[in-house]
Design an enzyme around this catalytic site. Sequence first.
Site, PDB file in Angstrom:
ATOM      1  N   ASP A 195       6.603  -2.188   2.266  1.00 47.37           N
ATOM      2  CA  ASP A 195       5.299  -2.278   2.915  1.00 47.37           C
ATOM      3  C   ASP A 195       5.504  -2.685   4.366  1.00 47.37           C
ATOM      4  O   ASP A 195       6.210  -3.648   4.645  1.00 47.37           O
ATOM      5  CB  ASP A 195       4.431  -3.319   2.192  1.00 47.37           C
ATOM      6  CG  ASP A 195       3.079  -3.501   2.865  1.00 47.37           C
ATOM      7  OD1 ASP A 195       2.308  -2.522   2.914  1.00 47.37           O
ATOM      8  OD2 ASP A 195       2.800  -4.612   3.356  1.00 47.37           O
ATOM      9  N   GLU A 234       5.220   4.200   2.808  1.00 46.79           N
ATOM     10  CA  GLU A 234       3.899   4.787   2.979  1.00 46.79           C
ATOM     11  C   GLU A 234       3.897   5.626   4.255  1.00 46.79           C
ATOM     12  O   GLU A 234       4.571   5.280   5.219  1.00 46.79           O
ATOM     13  CB  GLU A 234       2.880   3.660   3.162  1.00 46.79           C
ATOM     14  CG  GLU A 234       1.894   3.546   2.051  1.00 46.79           C
ATOM     15  CD  GLU A 234       0.883   2.456   2.349  1.00 46.79           C
ATOM     16  OE1 GLU A 234      -0.277   2.671   2.029  1.00 46.79           O
ATOM     17  OE2 GLU A 234       1.245   1.404   2.886  1.00 46.79           O
ATOM     18  N   CYS A 272      -4.764  -3.831  -7.731  1.00 45.57           N
ATOM     19  CA  CYS A 272      -4.038  -4.880  -8.455  1.00 45.57           C
ATOM     20  C   CYS A 272      -2.914  -4.214  -9.236  1.00 45.57           C
ATOM     21  O   CYS A 272      -3.155  -3.355 -10.083  1.00 45.57           O
ATOM     22  CB  CYS A 272      -4.964  -5.639  -9.407  1.00 45.57           C
ATOM     23  SG  CYS A 272      -4.065  -6.721 -10.545  1.00 45.57           S
ATOM     24  N   CYS A 287      -3.359  -4.973 -13.294  1.00 46.03           N
ATOM     25  CA  CYS A 287      -4.363  -4.388 -14.186  1.00 46.03           C
ATOM     26  C   CYS A 287      -4.937  -3.072 -13.664  1.00 46.03           C
ATOM     27  O   CYS A 287      -5.681  -2.400 -14.365  1.00 46.03           O
ATOM     28  CB  CYS A 287      -5.503  -5.390 -14.432  1.00 46.03           C
ATOM     29  SG  CYS A 287      -6.571  -5.634 -13.002  1.00 46.03           S
ATOM     30  N   CYS A 344      -6.964 -11.582  -8.518  1.00 45.37           N
ATOM     31  CA  CYS A 344      -7.696 -10.475  -9.148  1.00 45.37           C
ATOM     32  C   CYS A 344      -8.563 -11.021 -10.278  1.00 45.37           C
ATOM     33  O   CYS A 344      -8.335 -12.116 -10.788  1.00 45.37           O
ATOM     34  CB  CYS A 344      -6.697  -9.450  -9.671  1.00 45.37           C
ATOM     35  SG  CYS A 344      -7.475  -8.053 -10.499  1.00 45.37           S
ATOM     36  N   CYS A 381      -8.415 -10.175 -13.154  1.00 47.68           N
ATOM     37  CA  CYS A 381      -7.568 -10.338 -14.334  1.00 47.68           C
ATOM     38  C   CYS A 381      -6.795 -11.658 -14.299  1.00 47.68           C
ATOM     39  O   CYS A 381      -6.089 -11.996 -15.246  1.00 47.68           O
ATOM     40  CB  CYS A 381      -6.584  -9.167 -14.470  1.00 47.68           C
ATOM     41  SG  CYS A 381      -5.250  -9.185 -13.261  1.00 47.68           S
ATOM     42  N   ASP A 392       1.147  -8.592   0.670  1.00 51.90           N
ATOM     43  CA  ASP A 392       2.185  -7.636   1.062  1.00 51.90           C
ATOM     44  C   ASP A 392       3.123  -7.288  -0.091  1.00 51.90           C
ATOM     45  O   ASP A 392       3.550  -6.139  -0.225  1.00 51.90           O
ATOM     46  CB  ASP A 392       2.989  -8.186   2.252  1.00 51.90           C
ATOM     47  CG  ASP A 392       2.106  -8.424   3.472  1.00 51.90           C
ATOM     48  OD1 ASP A 392       1.086  -7.724   3.610  1.00 51.90           O
ATOM     49  OD2 ASP A 392       2.436  -9.316   4.268  1.00 51.90           O
TER      50      ASP A 392
HETATM   51 ZN    ZN Z   1      -5.817  -7.393 -11.815  1.00 51.96          ZN
END
Ligand code: ZN
Length: 268
Positions: free
Chosen positions: A54, A138, A191, A194, A210, A212, A219
Amino acid sequence: MREPLDVVWSRPLPEGAQPSTVTVSQDAAGRWFVSLLCDDAVTPAPATTAVGIDAGITSLVTLSTGEKITNPRHERRDRARLAKAQREVSRKEKGSANRARARLKAAKVYARITDRRRDHLHKLTTRLVRENQTVVIEDLTVRNMVKNGRLARAISDAAWRDMRTMLEYKCAWYGRELVIVDRWFPSSKLCGACGTIRTKLPLNVREWTCECGVVHDRDVNAAKNILAAGLAVSACGDGVRPQRESSRTGRSSMKQEPQRATAGLPRL
Ligand SMILES: [Zn+2]
């Protein structure tokens, strides 16, 4: 004049190498560069691992392993010097000798930053390519990181372009695979645990939790998602509209990318 040139070698030539091409160039800081192209056989060491990278600004890059690579030492201080030198340029009268002098001084500071950055990037990319069979990045051709200021951004964008170029030819040398995932892939907001995608994630949020329950370093999560996307692409041939770069094994050259110390020079 037939005096020997006072040359600073960036690295030694391989033993017995016969340069086939010699390129001479001069940058905006007035420095001359001679680059020599030689054939040199590279023996790739076997590697089975894959890494996602990243690109950042606070860190230079973050790896999917969790490792954060910082910018070269002194860069922050040199950036401040560059900003000052650029202000000096804008204060001088257009077309004047003083302005030309101030411009040269700014170009020299900029050249120092990019030289250090490039040296740092060479060491990093060589290490990444040696250690991994697959490298995923990327496509950041266009990106939106306006909050970090124009200068910092110009320098980090230039560094990222250089890094991508180095990864491209070094992966080819070593017979590694470079996978480039599409820039619209939501690497930061997804995320990795999840699969939920956040609608918003401002740039100043470095860590988030998150729904979850998993706490993410922004990063590291992004780098892990980039890796996962790249591996999916690598396995099935499509997925996130990637530009896939196939790599080649075989003979390679010692060619360095052209010296472009000032190619991305911000407005002076
Ligand atoms: Zn999550």
